[in-house]
Design a protein around this motif. Structure first.
Motif, short mmCIF file in Angstrom:
data_model
loop_
_atom_site.label_atom_id
_atom_site.label_comp_id
_atom_site.label_asym_id
_atom_site.label_seq_id
_atom_site.Cartn_x
_atom_site.Cartn_y
_atom_site.Cartn_z
N UNK A 1 0.83 -1.20 0.00
CA UNK A 1 0.00 0.00 0.00
C UNK A 1 0.87 1.25 0.00
N UNK A 2 1.94 1.23 0.79
CA UNK A 2 2.83 2.39 0.85
C UNK A 2 3.52 2.63 -0.49
N UNK A 3 3.94 1.56 -1.12
CA UNK A 3 4.68 1.70 -2.37
C UNK A 3 3.77 2.01 -3.55
N UNK A 4 2.69 1.25 -3.67
CA UNK A 4 1.85 1.35 -4.87
C UNK A 4 0.86 2.50 -4.78
N UNK A 5 0.20 2.64 -3.63
CA UNK A 5 -0.87 3.64 -3.51
C UNK A 5 -0.30 4.99 -3.05
N UNK A 6 0.32 5.01 -1.86
CA UNK A 6 0.85 6.28 -1.36
C UNK A 6 2.02 6.77 -2.22
N UNK A 7 2.88 5.84 -2.61
CA UNK A 7 3.98 6.23 -3.49
C UNK A 7 3.49 6.70 -4.84
N UNK A 8 2.43 6.07 -5.35
CA UNK A 8 1.87 6.50 -6.63
C UNK A 8 1.29 7.89 -6.58
N UNK A 9 0.80 8.31 -5.40
CA UNK A 9 0.25 9.66 -5.26
C UNK A 9 1.34 10.72 -5.35
N UNK A 10 2.59 10.36 -5.06
CA UNK A 10 3.70 11.31 -5.11
C UNK A 10 4.28 11.45 -6.51
N UNK A 11 3.88 10.59 -7.42
CA UNK A 11 4.42 10.66 -8.78
C UNK A 11 3.89 11.89 -9.50
N UNK A 12 4.51 12.21 -10.61
CA UNK A 12 4.14 13.42 -11.34
C UNK A 12 2.91 13.24 -12.22
N UNK A 13 2.57 12.01 -12.55
CA UNK A 13 1.39 11.78 -13.38
C UNK A 13 0.65 10.55 -12.87
N UNK A 14 -0.49 10.28 -13.47
CA UNK A 14 -1.30 9.16 -13.05
C UNK A 14 -2.53 9.62 -12.28
N UNK A 15 -3.52 8.73 -12.18
CA UNK A 15 -4.78 9.07 -11.51
C UNK A 15 -4.58 9.37 -10.03
N UNK A 16 -3.71 8.62 -9.35
CA UNK A 16 -3.50 8.84 -7.93
C UNK A 16 -2.86 10.20 -7.68
N UNK A 17 -1.93 10.58 -8.56
CA UNK A 17 -1.31 11.90 -8.44
C UNK A 17 -2.33 13.00 -8.70
N UNK A 18 -3.18 12.79 -9.70
CA UNK A 18 -4.21 13.78 -10.02
C UNK A 18 -5.20 13.96 -8.87
N UNK A 19 -5.45 12.88 -8.12
CA UNK A 19 -6.42 12.95 -7.02
C UNK A 19 -5.93 13.81 -5.88
N UNK A 20 -4.61 14.01 -5.77
CA UNK A 20 -4.05 14.79 -4.65
C UNK A 20 -3.90 16.27 -5.00
N UNK A 21 -4.18 16.61 -6.22
CA UNK A 21 -3.97 17.99 -6.65
C UNK A 21 -5.28 18.63 -7.07
N UNK A 22 -5.30 19.96 -7.07
CA UNK A 22 -6.50 20.68 -7.44
C UNK A 22 -6.86 20.41 -8.90
N UNK A 23 -8.15 20.45 -9.16
CA UNK A 23 -8.61 20.25 -10.53
C UNK A 23 -8.21 21.43 -11.38
#
Length: 885
Positions: free
Chosen positions: A696-718
């Motif tokens: 979970x830390x690597x795939x989900x939380x780590x994915x949110x820190x990436x520059x692109x992808x749906x998880x990254x988009x979910x953490x940033x303003x529309x």
């Protein structure tokens, strides 16, 4: 409560509960009422008897050997010993306790018979008998002989057949069967006490005759039914006479309605016993019963629930009649005799179907609506009978691609086959098969007026699908033609379908998957959709245990399409366990959704199946699919993990199991998703929980820190224009919402107590007492292992996850994301548990440490304030309510 505890995860609890129920039942022996075990007014005794039959007896097939052995001891004490002690002799009771003990055994057996195969009672009874008889080895006759003698005595006495010492009657001697209904009532044949003993005796005799090691092809068993019957020296003519009497009672309008269900149950058990002991019935009685059974089947007067048993009994009697002068029958003689009456029955069925379909009277809708139920009932029986007689001689290993296989192959083998009927295949005429297929669509072909629509009775359609399935089992070419038709009925949006039809089509597909695995494999996605079958309707379902497949009995109010989902759970899990199908696509996630089904019975069945045999078969089932479930359940379809899960096991064939028709995403399905995660975590080891946390830390939380992808988009303003009405923008917003749900679920899982290392799953505690010798060593090893795993978990949490959370916190704060509260809840939990270690890790950056500590304090303060406000509102509401009162 005790009955519920018999299903407790703890072995010690199950054993103690079974022991307590048995002791309570034994203490009732000393009651002063002479008829207490059979009295309808004794609620306590009736409850004890029902609880023992429903909760203690099924423990004989418990997975834990010690628990099963204890249950078998209780079975022997409560049921077998009282009956065997009488042993076919006239009982002279010396005291009330002995009599009550004997009568209680019959009452329990009667309850088992009432429960039937749906509760597993009959199967448990058979398993208990088989284990006891096999344990006795060559001395099993010491038990089976008095048991058979007493069962025969009670069966004869309870039907009023015991007027003479001998039952040696000729084929034209009807002296025993000349009672009028008035005389039968006068002889108390319908009395509750007599009825209970009759039902119990036939239930136990039915189970006993299924324990033969040769019939079950059990190489380890030693029980021989043939030897037991011969050593008991019972006159098997009572089987034929009992059936004749039961048939007379069931067909008489003067039989009390309250007794008809018991008569039906006893008749079915009697026919089953005849099918196994037909070779012992004297020729005159066998001939008379065979003639009666044949006439009833040919005229469609046999009740639907008895057709399968009657067909098997007729086969057994036919083999007996071919055994002239005690010589062994030959295969050709039995083939010819069975073929004769099967062809006659098929001709009558064909004529009945032809008459109904071509009848001009049925072309009027008003006539259809008011058509006599009796005519439709005869039509249903004719359809069902075709399927039953087509299965005569069926062998699972036969080559169904050759229509002449059975007869030729078995004749070549000569008398080497134990069953002379095995391999017989009387091919149904092409016209009869066409007529059965004509009954499948919702409408019948028009006869005269093409503008008038003729509806096919839904009950007849349901039986037609079952019959078609049996015909397909004997004919591979027919199966190839009908697979698309069967799969069509499984689609949720099919018009004019019903749960009974859909359930039967599903079960037929399951049988065909076993027989023709390669042909049916591509239809598994459609079968999997039945795990979430649609809305409820007024139809009832049952299990026809007389055939090789289940049958759905339509037309009785009080059921719903939830039974389709139950059948799907049982069928697909059985196919998986037998390696006929594999986990592929999102099949496992459909099972997980079934766990949170709105119908509690479906939910419990899914839980029992998933956490029982399926998890035992693949121990890492939940671990391998946990992270994927976050993306699948939230319908985060654009993420690579979802695509990989959907394509799992497909091998590029495009036949993966999808997730159509399911929506658990968003706040609507949040509670159901969390329940699924909790269930999976509760069945994981500490090592697996550590692995899940790392993923979970690597795939989900780590994915949110990436520059692109749906998880990254979910953490940033529309971005500007995101909420434009264009379809593309709507799709982007939907993807963003699904990704937010994935991250929110991940935080909920990481914060949950079920994910903590060091928690023991339910059922493990309390069983240590069963192994007191190793208790101390096991406890020490568990403690050391737990400490080691806790250290590993803490180290990973502090050194790996905490830095990710700090970086993610900055992003969420900058974008004012709603996920910030979920992240802060997790941070508060970490600082509360590991404040010292967290400070050491963040000591190099005191600014971040101070911010996190400040935010943590503020978050805790706000949470306490919310709790105080909620408590204040509740107290004010309660005080206002008291003032009104």
């Amino acid at each position: 409560v005790l009955g519920h505890l018999c299903g407790d995860p703890s072995v010690a609890t199950r054993k103690a509960a079974a022991e307590a129920i048995t002791l309570l039942l034994e203490r009732r022996y000393d009651e002063e009422q002479t008829d207490f075990p059979l009295s309808s007014t004794s609620d306590q005794t009736s409850c004890l008897v029902s609880t023992w039959a429903a909760s203690v007896l099924p423990l004989v097939i418990d997975a834990e050997t010690t628990c099963a052995s204890k249950a078998i001891e209780h079975f022997s004490k409560i049921i077998l010993e009282p009956i065997v002690e009488v042993g076919g002799k006239e009982a002279n009771w010396s005291n009330l306790t002995e009599k009550n003990r004997y009568l209680t055994a019959w009452r329990v057996l009667s309850k088992v018979s009432e429960g039937g195969a749906a509760r597993g009672g009959v199967g448990s009874l058979r398993s208990a008998l088989k284990k006891i008889l096999d344990e006795k080895g060559d001395s099993h006759k010491s038990l089976s002989k008095p048991l058979l003698q007493e069962l025969r005595r009670v069966a004869v006495w309870s039907l009023g057949l015991g007027g003479r010492e001998s039952l040696d009657v000729g084929v034209n001697d009807d002296s025993i069967l000349t009672y009028s209904v008035e005389e039968l009532c006068a002889s108390k044949i319908f009395d509750e006490k007599v009825e209970v003993q009759r039902v119990g005796a036939w239930c136990l005799l039915d189970a006993l005759t299924q324990c033969d090691s040769k019939q079950q092809k059990d190489t380890t068993g030693v029980f021989s039914l043939e030897q037991s019957v011969r050593s008991s020296r019972i006159d098997a003519s009572f089987l034929s006479l009992s059936w004749e009497k039961l048939h007379k009672l069931s067909s008489s309008p003067e039989t009390p309605s309250s007794s008809r269900d018991a008569i039906f149950t006893t008749s079915r058990a009697c026919l089953r016993v005849i099918s196994r002991l037909g070779s012992f019935i004297p020729i005159p009685e066998a001939k008379k019963s065979a003639i009666t059974l044949r006439k009833l089947l040919e005229s469609f007067l046999m009740p639907m629930g008895l057709i399968g048993s009657a067909t098997s009994a007729l086969v057994s009697l036919t083999k007996r009649l071919c055994n002239n002068d005690g010589l062994d029958e030959t295969n050709s003689d039995v083939y010819q005799a069975c073929t004769t009456w099967i062809n006659e029955i098929n001709r009558n069925c064909e004529n009945k179907l032809e008459a109904y379909i071509s009848s001009t009277e049925n072309s009027n809708n008003e006539v259809i609506a008011t058509a006599g139920r009796d005519d439709i009932r005869l039509l249903e029986r004719a359809i069902f009978t075709v399927g039953e007689v087509s299965m005569v001689g069926f062998a699972t290993d036969e080559d169904s691609s050759s229509k002449e296989f059975s007869k030729q192959t078995n004749l070549q083998e000569g008398s080497g086959s134990k069953d002379p009927v095995r391999g017989l295949h009387v091919q149904s005429s092409n016209r009869l098969v066409q007529l059965i297929q004509t009954m499948l669509p919702p409408t019948l072909p028009n006869v005269d007026d093409a503008s008038v629509e003729r509806r096919t009775p839904k009950t007849a359609r349901a039986y037609a699908f079952i019959t078609l399935g049996k015909l397909c089992l004997r004919d591979e070419s027919l199966a190839k033609e009908c697979l698309n038709l069967l799969a069509r009925e499984l689609h949720q949006n099919i018009e004019n379908s019903s749960p009974s039809i859909q359930s039967n089509a599903l079960l037929v597909m399951g049988d065909l998957c076993v027989k023709y695995t390669n042909l049916v494999d591509k239809y598994v996605p459609v079968m999997a959709m039945c795990l979430q079958s649609g809305e409820s309707s007024s139809e009832n379902f049952n299990l026809d245990m007389t055939t090789c497949t289940y049958a759905t009995i339509p037309g009785v109010p009080g059921s719903s399409s939830s039974m389709v989902r139950k059948h799907a759970i049982l069928l697909l899990s059985s196919l998986i366990l037998q390696d006929y199908i594999k986990w592929r696509g999102l099949l496992v996630h459909r099972f997980l959704v079934a766990y949170v089904d709105d119908d509690e019975s479906v939910s419990k069945l899914a839980e029992m199946t998933l956490c029982g045999p399926l998890l035992s078969r693949q121990r890492n089932l939940f671990f391998n699919n946990f992270v994927e479930s976050l993306f699948v359940l939230n319908r985060c379809t654009a993420h690579p993990i979802y695509a990989a899960a959907e394509a799992n096991g497909d091998n590029g064939a495009g036949l993966a199991v999808g997730f159509e028709g399911i929506n658990l995403s968003g706040m609507y399905g949040r509670m159901k998703r969390l329940n699924i995660y909790r269930m999976m975590l509760n069945h994981m080891t500490d090592e697996e929980k550590i692995g899940i946390t790392a993923r979970l830390a690597k795939v989900v939380l780590g994915g949110a820190l990436e520059s692109d992808g749906d998880l990254s988009m979910a953490c940033r303003q529309s971005p500007p224009g995101m909420f434009s009405p264009s379809e593309a923008r709507k799709s982007q917003q939907q993807r963003r919402e699904c990704a937010i749900s994935v991250l929110s679920d991940a935080f909920a899982v990481l914060t949950s107590k079920e994910a903590k290392v060091g928690r023991t799953s339910g059922g493990e505690e309390g069983d240590v007492e069963d192994n007191t010798t190793d208790a101390n060593g096991t406890a020490q090893f568990t403690a050391v292992k737990g400490k080691l795993l806790s250290k590993i978990s803490r180290k990973h949490l502090i050194e790996t996850i905490l830095p990710i959370l700090c970086n993610l916190k900055s992003i969420l704060e900058a974008n004012r994301s709603p996920l910030l509260k979920d992240l802060m809840r997790y941070l508060v939990d970490i600082f509360r548990s590991y404040r010292k270690e967290a400070r050491e890790v963040l000591a190099s950056d005191p600014t971040i440490l101070q911010e996190i500590e400040y935010d943590t304090r503020q978050f805790e303060k706000q949470r306490r304030q919310k709790r105080a406000n909620r408590a204040s509102r509740l107290s004010k509401g309660s005080s206002m309510g008291s003032e009104r009162i």
